[in-house]
Scaffold this motif. Structure first.
Motif, PDB file in Angstrom:
ATOM      1  N   GLY A  49       1.215  -0.998  -0.233  1.00 26.92           N
ATOM      2  CA  GLY A  49      -0.165  -0.342   0.059  1.00 26.92           C
ATOM      3  C   GLY A  49       0.560   1.127   0.267  1.00 26.92           C
ATOM      4  O   GLY A  49       0.345   2.378   0.845  1.00 26.92           O
ATOM      5  N   ALA A  50       2.204   0.979  -0.290  1.00 25.76           N
ATOM      6  CA  ALA A  50       2.650   2.783  -0.143  1.00 25.76           C
ATOM      7  C   ALA A  50       3.384   2.642  -1.389  1.00 25.76           C
ATOM      8  O   ALA A  50       4.268   1.987  -2.765  1.00 25.76           O
ATOM      9  CB  ALA A  50       3.815   2.551   1.162  1.00 25.76           C
ATOM     10  N   TYR A  51       3.985   3.751  -2.014  1.00 23.87           N
ATOM     11  CA  TYR A  51       4.614   3.727  -3.209  1.00 23.87           C
ATOM     12  C   TYR A  51       6.127   3.816  -3.169  1.00 23.87           C
ATOM     13  O   TYR A  51       6.360   4.959  -1.705  1.00 23.87           O
ATOM     14  CB  TYR A  51       3.965   5.952  -3.300  1.00 23.87           C
ATOM     15  N   GLN A  56      -1.756  10.284  -0.513  1.00 26.24           N
ATOM     16  CA  GLN A  56      -2.458  10.304  -1.555  1.00 26.24           C
ATOM     17  C   GLN A  56      -3.407   9.650  -1.290  1.00 26.24           C
ATOM     18  O   GLN A  56      -3.128   9.141  -0.291  1.00 26.24           O
ATOM     19  CB  GLN A  56      -2.100   9.319  -2.615  1.00 26.24           C
ATOM     20  N   PRO A  57      -5.033  10.163  -0.369  1.00 30.77           N
ATOM     21  CA  PRO A  57      -6.289  10.141   0.032  1.00 30.77           C
ATOM     22  C   PRO A  57      -5.866   8.374  -0.363  1.00 30.77           C
ATOM     23  O   PRO A  57      -6.018   7.724  -1.175  1.00 30.77           O
ATOM     24  CB  PRO A  57      -7.544  10.813  -0.668  1.00 30.77           C
ATOM     25  N   ASP A  58      -6.398   7.051   0.586  1.00 29.49           N
ATOM     26  CA  ASP A  58      -6.929   5.842   0.547  1.00 29.49           C
ATOM     27  C   ASP A  58      -7.836   5.579  -0.389  1.00 29.49           C
ATOM     28  O   ASP A  58      -8.989   6.364  -0.411  1.00 29.49           O
ATOM     29  CB  ASP A  58      -6.555   5.112   1.895  1.00 29.49           C
ATOM     30  N   GLN A  78      -2.646  -2.449  -5.541  1.00 26.15           N
ATOM     31  CA  GLN A  78      -1.255  -2.078  -3.962  1.00 26.15           C
ATOM     32  C   GLN A  78      -2.325  -0.622  -4.021  1.00 26.15           C
ATOM     33  O   GLN A  78      -3.887  -0.247  -3.678  1.00 26.15           O
ATOM     34  CB  GLN A  78      -0.183  -1.539  -4.537  1.00 26.15           C
ATOM     35  N   ARG A  79      -1.940   0.647  -5.070  1.00 30.48           N
ATOM     36  CA  ARG A  79      -2.265   2.192  -5.278  1.00 30.48           C
ATOM     37  C   ARG A  79      -1.664   2.334  -6.629  1.00 30.48           C
ATOM     38  O   ARG A  79      -1.821   1.922  -6.915  1.00 30.48           O
ATOM     39  CB  ARG A  79      -1.167   2.481  -4.112  1.00 30.48           C
ATOM     40  N   GLU A 101      -9.108   0.235  -4.263  1.00 27.43           N
ATOM     41  CA  GLU A 101      -6.989   0.048  -3.962  1.00 27.43           C
ATOM     42  C   GLU A 101      -7.007  -1.000  -2.968  1.00 27.43           C
ATOM     43  O   GLU A 101      -8.184  -1.490  -2.494  1.00 27.43           O
ATOM     44  CB  GLU A 101      -6.414   1.202  -3.313  1.00 27.43           C
ATOM     45  N   ARG A 102      -5.821  -1.878  -3.078  1.00 22.89           N
ATOM     46  CA  ARG A 102      -5.792  -3.103  -1.887  1.00 22.89           C
ATOM     47  C   ARG A 102      -6.811  -4.178  -2.196  1.00 22.89           C
ATOM     48  O   ARG A 102      -6.765  -4.637  -0.826  1.00 22.89           O
ATOM     49  CB  ARG A 102      -5.321  -2.533  -0.487  1.00 22.89           C
TER      50      ARG A 102
END
Length: 431
Positions: free
Chosen positions: A11-13, A25-27, A68-69, A211-212
């Motif tokens: 979940g991370a850039y 960035q908003p999840d 992921q994102r 996402e995720r």
């Protein structure tokens, strides 16, 4: 081995300049429970987001599943170059596919550049003009001059200027190359900003993005069933937009598309080096493991290059890329590197993208071979057309043959090791 998790935190850039510039960035929530859509898109990079945008604007219900994102993969990590044409030159295409097909592929690629510029403008993301192609041998310079003339004569494209050694040195601020060309019709962009902008436009048009939400199972049918860890999505059509992160979702595509890693570093603003890219163009050279670079709006040098023979990123990415940077700009010896990150793209045997129909209601596009900013964006548009019943242009791209790698998906890793070692050696010896 799952490339979605091998090198990155969930979940991370990556620790890139792009992520820093774009900010937190908003999840978006993961898919939970059961859902239904006209079209399921797997992957939220250029391909998937372009498909979602164009489908939603046609009035279809679209759900995008991202493991992921948004922009986590190559779309948010690449060099940002919007190149002309296909990955192969028009003379190669003419020899392999004929003049008519080569012209059709050129026209599609011109549309691809225009599509990126239009989406970027709508999303408020600036695009700069110009890419120099830097040659290492006299034979390559002659070929570049031939292609520039050929494009002007037979493709009505007169934006490529051949450069001799002095011209290339002035354009780059480097004497490392013997000439090449400058394509004023090409361009470059901050790639993660473009991806995030495309996602905003797709959501504004009505697409839903989760996402995720890694896809763990795909069953083709009417409708198809797509499973994630926490949910199930059923859809009439499926678009595979995973590129180097396809995994086992389709072995037929995976046999033709090989993930490879590449690495990028950035410098502080180079105000003390006005000779470097004075016109703010981008550049790429003719090595097999390509060096590519550009200046951002603050005059930071964003430089990509370097090969490794495993899928795991090196611990010290800067140490891998720095020698390549200094081979082009020795005057930057001692200049610190502020960011260093890796990414996974995908190539095919002949470096042409792999467009395929894994099932009657499933479309796939991947294997852009370093030419994806424009072509992947176009791929999404063509798949949206095909879902809507206008498949002629998608089928034209799918007609370009992409052979499986020897041994298919099972032998891709040993092939990567052998191939990168061999071609890396050739590059270092100057072949």
């Amino acid at each position: 081995m799952n490339l979605l998790h091998l090198n990155d935190r969930p979940g991370a850039y990556p620790p890139s300049l792009y992520a820093d510039q774009c900010g937190p960035q908003p999840d978006l929530p993961p898919l939970r429970g059961e859902a239904r859509a006209d079209v399921a898109v797997i992957g939220a990079g250029y391909t998937g987001l372009s498909a979602a945008l164009h489908l939603a604007r046609r009035g279809l219900s679209v759900t995008v599943l991202e493991a992921q994102r948004v922009g986590f993969g190559a779309s948010g990590r690449n060099g940002g170059q919007i190149g002309s044409g296909q990955r192969q030159e028009v003379d190669w295409l003419e020899a392999k596919l004929g003049r008519d097909m080569a012209r059709r592929l050129w026209d599609l690629a011109e549309e691809a550049k225009a599509a990126v510029r239009a989406i970027a403008a709508e999303a408020g993301v600036p695009v700069r003009d110009g890419i120099a192609h830097a040659c290492r041998t006299a034979a390559e310079v002659d070929h570049a001059r031939h292609i520039a003339d050929h494009l002007a004569r037979h493709y009505n494209y007169d934006l490529v200027t051949a450069l001799d050694r002095d011209g290339m040195t002035a354009a780059l601020g480097s004497a490392a190359y013997v000439g090449g060309d400058l394509d004023r019709g090409a361009g470059h962009v901050q790639p993660l900003a473009l991806t995030l902008g495309m996602a905003r436009l797709a959501r504004d048009a009505g697409a839903v993005i989760f996402e995720r939400s890694q896809v763990t199972g795909l069953t083709h049918g009417a409708p198809s069933t797509i499973r994630t860890d926490q949910g199930v999505l059923r859809a009439d059509h499926v678009i595979l937009a995973c590129n180097g992160y396809l995994g086992d979702l389709d072995r037929g595509v995976a046999a033709r598309v090989m993930p490879i890693n590449n690495y990028i570093v950035t410098t502080p603003p180079l105000d003390d080096h006005p000779e470097i890219l004075p016109d703010r163009i981008a550049a790429a050279d003719t090595k097999f493991v390509v060096n590519y670079w550009r200046l951002d709006d603050e005059r930071r040098l964003v430089f990509g290059g370097g090969e490794t023979v495993t899928y795991r990123f090196p611990r010290d990415i800067a140490a891998v890329v720095r020698p390549h940077l200094l081979s082009v700009y020795p005057q930057l010896q001692g200049v610190p590197l502020t960011h260093a990150w890796g990414g996974t793209l995908a190539i095919t045997m002949n470096r042409m993208p792999c467009f395929a129909r894994p099932a009657p209601n499933c479309l796939s596009a991947s294997g852009y071979s370093g030419h994806g900013v424009a072509v992947a964006t176009l791929a999404g548009r063509l798949m949206a057309e095909a879902v809507a019943g206008q498949a002629e242009r998608f089928d034209a791209m799918a007609a370009v043959p992409t052979r499986p790698f020897p041994g298919g998906a099972a032998l891709r890793k040993p092939l990567l090791v052998a191939g990168m070692a061999w071609f890396g050696l050739r590059d270092r010896l100057g072949f």
